[in-house]
Design an enzyme around this catalytic site. Sequence first.
Site, mmCIF file in Angstrom:
data_model
loop_
_atom_site.group_PDB
_atom_site.id
_atom_site.type_symbol
_atom_site.label_atom_id
_atom_site.label_comp_id
_atom_site.label_asym_id
_atom_site.label_seq_id
_atom_site.Cartn_x
_atom_site.Cartn_y
_atom_site.Cartn_z
ATOM 1 N N ARG A 107 0.810 -1.228 0.000
ATOM 2 C CA ARG A 107 0.000 0.000 0.000
ATOM 3 C C ARG A 107 0.843 1.278 0.000
ATOM 4 O O ARG A 107 0.357 2.342 0.354
ATOM 5 C CB ARG A 107 -0.992 0.036 1.172
ATOM 6 C CG ARG A 107 -2.060 -1.046 1.100
ATOM 7 C CD ARG A 107 -3.276 -0.670 1.923
ATOM 8 N NE ARG A 107 -4.283 -1.706 1.840
ATOM 9 C CZ ARG A 107 -4.445 -2.677 2.729
ATOM 10 N NH1 ARG A 107 -3.619 -2.734 3.773
ATOM 11 N NH2 ARG A 107 -5.387 -3.555 2.592
ATOM 12 N N LYS A 129 2.908 11.677 -11.240
ATOM 13 C CA LYS A 129 2.227 10.712 -12.099
ATOM 14 C C LYS A 129 3.083 9.451 -12.213
ATOM 15 O O LYS A 129 4.252 9.519 -12.547
ATOM 16 C CB LYS A 129 1.983 11.292 -13.494
ATOM 17 C CG LYS A 129 0.833 12.288 -13.551
ATOM 18 C CD LYS A 129 0.559 12.699 -14.984
ATOM 19 C CE LYS A 129 -0.626 13.636 -15.072
ATOM 20 N NZ LYS A 129 -0.884 14.055 -16.460
ATOM 21 N N GLU A 171 9.836 18.444 -24.203
ATOM 22 C CA GLU A 171 9.033 18.820 -23.029
ATOM 23 C C GLU A 171 9.458 20.204 -22.514
ATOM 24 O O GLU A 171 8.624 20.978 -22.050
ATOM 25 C CB GLU A 171 9.174 17.774 -21.920
ATOM 26 C CG GLU A 171 8.479 16.447 -22.213
ATOM 27 C CD GLU A 171 6.957 16.498 -22.087
ATOM 28 O OE1 GLU A 171 6.406 17.546 -21.664
ATOM 29 O OE2 GLU A 171 6.312 15.485 -22.414
ATOM 30 N N LYS A 211 6.941 23.459 -14.378
ATOM 31 C CA LYS A 211 6.061 22.324 -14.116
ATOM 32 C C LYS A 211 5.671 22.247 -12.640
ATOM 33 O O LYS A 211 4.501 22.035 -12.305
ATOM 34 C CB LYS A 211 6.736 21.016 -14.542
ATOM 35 C CG LYS A 211 5.850 19.811 -14.247
ATOM 36 C CD LYS A 211 6.271 18.550 -14.944
ATOM 37 C CE LYS A 211 5.211 17.468 -14.697
ATOM 38 N NZ LYS A 211 5.537 16.204 -15.370
ATOM 39 N N GLU A 221 -4.894 17.404 -11.532
ATOM 40 C CA GLU A 221 -5.285 17.712 -12.902
ATOM 41 C C GLU A 221 -6.780 17.971 -13.069
ATOM 42 O O GLU A 221 -7.436 17.422 -13.950
ATOM 43 C CB GLU A 221 -4.838 16.569 -13.839
ATOM 44 C CG GLU A 221 -4.649 17.021 -15.268
ATOM 45 C CD GLU A 221 -3.987 15.973 -16.153
ATOM 46 O OE1 GLU A 221 -4.586 15.605 -17.148
ATOM 47 O OE2 GLU A 221 -2.874 15.535 -15.824
ATOM 48 N N ARG A 225 -3.439 22.345 -14.342
ATOM 49 C CA ARG A 225 -2.416 21.333 -14.668
ATOM 50 C C ARG A 225 -2.593 20.795 -16.091
ATOM 51 O O ARG A 225 -1.655 20.283 -16.701
ATOM 52 C CB ARG A 225 -2.456 20.193 -13.655
ATOM 53 C CG ARG A 225 -1.378 19.133 -13.931
ATOM 54 C CD ARG A 225 -1.186 18.195 -12.785
ATOM 55 N NE ARG A 225 -0.208 17.147 -13.123
ATOM 56 C CZ ARG A 225 0.400 16.407 -12.240
ATOM 57 N NH1 ARG A 225 0.172 16.577 -10.953
ATOM 58 N NH2 ARG A 225 1.255 15.468 -12.613
ATOM 59 N N ASN A 229 -0.614 19.373 -20.785
ATOM 60 C CA ASN A 229 -1.015 18.420 -21.825
ATOM 61 C C ASN A 229 -0.837 18.977 -23.238
ATOM 62 O O ASN A 229 -1.147 18.287 -24.214
ATOM 63 C CB ASN A 229 -2.487 18.016 -21.633
ATOM 64 C CG ASN A 229 -2.689 17.210 -20.358
ATOM 65 O OD1 ASN A 229 -1.802 16.482 -19.942
ATOM 66 N ND2 ASN A 229 -3.832 17.365 -19.724
ATOM 67 N N HIS A 232 0.116 16.763 -26.187
ATOM 68 C CA HIS A 232 0.035 15.370 -25.742
ATOM 69 C C HIS A 232 -1.181 14.614 -26.269
ATOM 70 O O HIS A 232 -1.134 13.387 -26.377
ATOM 71 C CB HIS A 232 0.071 15.297 -24.213
ATOM 72 C CG HIS A 232 1.448 15.469 -23.650
ATOM 73 N ND1 HIS A 232 2.175 16.630 -23.827
ATOM 74 C CD2 HIS A 232 2.252 14.631 -22.934
ATOM 75 C CE1 HIS A 232 3.357 16.493 -23.228
ATOM 76 N NE2 HIS A 232 3.422 15.291 -22.682
ATOM 77 N N HIS A 236 0.324 11.592 -27.905
ATOM 78 C CA HIS A 236 0.137 10.237 -27.384
ATOM 79 C C HIS A 236 -0.436 9.307 -28.447
ATOM 80 O O HIS A 236 -0.121 8.110 -28.476
ATOM 81 C CB HIS A 236 -0.774 10.249 -26.153
ATOM 82 C CG HIS A 236 -0.047 10.530 -24.875
ATOM 83 N ND1 HIS A 236 -0.690 10.941 -23.728
ATOM 84 C CD2 HIS A 236 1.265 10.450 -24.547
ATOM 85 C CE1 HIS A 236 0.205 11.108 -22.762
ATOM 86 N NE2 HIS A 236 1.391 10.820 -23.238
ATOM 87 N N HIS A 251 9.138 9.327 -26.600
ATOM 88 C CA HIS A 251 8.020 10.154 -26.133
ATOM 89 C C HIS A 251 8.154 11.613 -26.571
ATOM 90 O O HIS A 251 7.202 12.214 -27.051
ATOM 91 C CB HIS A 251 7.922 10.077 -24.604
ATOM 92 C CG HIS A 251 6.890 10.988 -24.016
ATOM 93 N ND1 HIS A 251 5.534 10.777 -24.171
ATOM 94 C CD2 HIS A 251 7.012 12.137 -23.289
ATOM 95 C CE1 HIS A 251 4.872 11.745 -23.555
ATOM 96 N NE2 HIS A 251 5.741 12.578 -23.022
#
Length: 348
Positions: A107, A129, A171, A211, A221, A225, A229, A232, A236, A251
């Site tokens: 956990r 993330k 980025e 960032k 998000e 935030r 993106n 992206h 993506h 990426h």
Amino acid sequence: MQKIISSQSLNSDLTTAISECEHDRIFILTDEKTAVACLPVIQRYRSLRNARNITVKQGDTHKDIEALADIWQFLSQNGATRHSLLINLGGGMITDLGGFAAATFKRGIDFINIPTTLLAMVDASVGGKTGINFCGLKNEIGAFCDARYVLLSTAFLKTLDQENLRSGYAEMLKHGLISTTERWAELVNYDLTQPDLTQLQRMVDESVAVKRDIVEQDPHEHGIRKALNLGHTIGHAFESFAMKKGSPILHGYAVAYGIVCELYLSAVKTAFPTEKMRQTVAFIRENYGQMDITCDDYPELLALMRHDKKNTAGTINFTLLADIGDIRINQTATEEEIKEALDFYREG
């Protein structure tokens, strides 16, 4: 509270970070490449003398449920408890995968990120993330979970090839577009063919600050935030498409291609200045080339965009710009407009 350190002495900073984390046992996660190129840099540190190394296969295609299960199994079989510490030493694939393994084992155990690629320094290692790819979809399963420490050392950039340097730089370019004209201008005028590492260290610190500022305002998000993106949604889709075709792309390259398309949508829909779009697109074309797609690929690319986690009720969601730093989240575009953006990408 996560601490991000631009490290001038990795040995000293890592010793401090470890002392502030629970650590009855220490584990270091690397991939096959960072095990050879980067692990020797830190393995001799006194604070890591009893650490156990976990090595997974290299590449984003291995950021999957099998690799995650292998990490859980290694931790379990080697006496890890909820008081153990995982150090993720590698690129974004390692910080994503290791972060998710740490977030879910018992956990949740403490973890430290030591990003070794430019992409991981400015993107994957900051913001909480974590996750894995699933069913051919990028980052489909994951959780928000902050590393206790992120240690940024540009010493690792000397181990990077040109392709991976460019991948991370995409980025940084995105961070410039969503912050200030001055930062954007420096980025589109930087010589990526002969990088000045002293200048790059400062630019990395500034990029991380952009960032971090946004993430602190909106950790999960729900609002601003989403600025992160930019590039992206379509990026993506390019990335997943290339993976499905068996020709994966880095990426940052996918993000760069996505930025081309989404700046076009910004010019059409939110009046982003055409000259700034042209300058940015020219920089991307010069440094990143182009992915070979045809109009026959559009239906599959659109289907991949509809799978994006940022969508609501099947509507494809974009972050667009009205100008540098003038962010417009929750924008939509018609299928025809998206196809026009893909035409612009292909035709230049």
